[in-house]
Write an enzyme that holds these catalytic residues in place. Sequence first.
Site, mmCIF file in Angstrom:
data_model
loop_
_atom_site.group_PDB
_atom_site.id
_atom_site.type_symbol
_atom_site.label_atom_id
_atom_site.label_comp_id
_atom_site.label_asym_id
_atom_site.label_seq_id
_atom_site.Cartn_x
_atom_site.Cartn_y
_atom_site.Cartn_z
ATOM 1 N N ARG A 138 0.764 -1.180 0.000
ATOM 2 C CA ARG A 138 -0.023 0.089 0.083
ATOM 3 C C ARG A 138 0.897 1.309 0.017
ATOM 4 O O ARG A 138 1.776 1.479 0.832
ATOM 5 C CB ARG A 138 -0.851 0.162 1.308
ATOM 6 C CG ARG A 138 -1.862 0.966 1.464
ATOM 7 C CD ARG A 138 -2.855 0.971 0.376
ATOM 8 N NE ARG A 138 -3.915 2.131 0.809
ATOM 9 C CZ ARG A 138 -3.841 3.347 0.603
ATOM 10 N NH1 ARG A 138 -2.624 3.916 0.141
ATOM 11 N NH2 ARG A 138 -4.896 4.146 1.023
ATOM 12 N N ARG B 269 -0.528 -5.266 5.142
ATOM 13 C CA ARG B 269 0.127 -4.727 4.064
ATOM 14 C C ARG B 269 1.192 -4.068 4.118
ATOM 15 O O ARG B 269 1.447 -3.151 5.145
ATOM 16 C CB ARG B 269 -0.919 -4.077 2.928
ATOM 17 C CG ARG B 269 -2.007 -4.655 2.636
ATOM 18 C CD ARG B 269 -3.088 -3.801 1.762
ATOM 19 N NE ARG B 269 -3.552 -2.694 2.644
ATOM 20 C CZ ARG B 269 -4.648 -1.973 2.186
ATOM 21 N NH1 ARG B 269 -4.927 -2.096 1.041
ATOM 22 N NH2 ARG B 269 -5.052 -0.856 2.920
ATOM 23 N N GLU C 289 -11.664 4.662 -4.972
ATOM 24 C CA GLU C 289 -11.860 3.137 -4.689
ATOM 25 C C GLU C 289 -12.607 2.517 -5.949
ATOM 26 O O GLU C 289 -12.992 3.306 -6.818
ATOM 27 C CB GLU C 289 -12.677 2.852 -3.707
ATOM 28 C CG GLU C 289 -12.857 1.643 -2.939
ATOM 29 C CD GLU C 289 -11.768 1.477 -2.023
ATOM 30 O OE1 GLU C 289 -11.318 0.512 -1.988
ATOM 31 O OE2 GLU C 289 -11.922 2.346 -1.059
#
Length: 246
Positions: free
Chosen positions: A139, A189, A147
Site C-alpha cells: 500500500r 500490507r 476506490e
Amino acid sequence: MEKRTIRNAIVGALLLFAAAGTAGSEDILVYITETGRRYHRGDCRYLELSRIPILLSTAVSVGYEPCGHCNPPPPPPGITPPSESQELYRLNVSGVEEPEKADLTRMTRAIVVRHVDGDTVYVSIPRPPASVRQYESVRFIGVDAPETVHPQKLVERFGEQSSEFTRRYLLNRPVFLAFDWQLRDRYDRLLAYIYLADGSCFNALLLREGYAHAYTHYPFEFLEQFRALEREAREQARGLWGSQEK
Ligand SMILES: [Zn+2]
C-alpha cells in the site's frame, strides 16, 4: 534460380548473424513467477502458474537467479545483484528532505507482479530484507486513490482511471521500495514509497497528476510535500480534480 536460392540463404545467414551480434545477452527476455526467486526460459515447466516477462539484466539486478531446471542464459557481466543483508531504508530517519532525493541504492528491489488498484499492488522480492516476505501486498504511503474494488462501495469517481494509471506504470516493472516509521497497516500490507528506476517517487507522481488524494490521517516524512502536490493538482484541475463540479 539456384544461384538466387543460395544468395538468399547467405543473406539470411548474415542477417541472423547480425541480429545475434546486436542483441547482447542483457537484452534477452526471461520469465519470472509471482512467488519464485529464479528466472526461466519461456518454455520452463515452472511457469505454469504465472509467467512474467522481464529483461535478463533487470531480473539479475533485482536479485533473481537462473533456474537450475531450464538453464536460462547466465547473468550478464557488469550487472550487480542486491546484497543479501540489505536493511530497510526508512525515509523518516534518512534525513532526506524531498521525495525525489532519496537514495535508490539503499532501497529494496522488487518487481510489481500484480495490480490491485490505484494505490495497492503486489510485488515479488527475490532477496527480501528481514521482516519483509518474498511476496507482499504493498500500500503506497501517504496517498489514497479513488476506490474501485471495494465490494461495499459504488465505484468512486475516477477510480478506474486511477487504477489504470498505476497498472500501466507499474505492472511487470522493476521498482524500488522505501519505508517510513510504520512498516505495515492493519491488513498486514507493506506500507511503502514506491520508486521508479529513474528515481521518481510514484506516490508523489499520483498526487501530482491528480490520480490520488494525499492521505494524511497518520504522520509520514513527506506529509507537507504531499499536501502541496495535491493542492497544486487541484489548482491545475488535473486528473480527478478536473472532473469535479465547481
Ligand atoms: Zn526454469
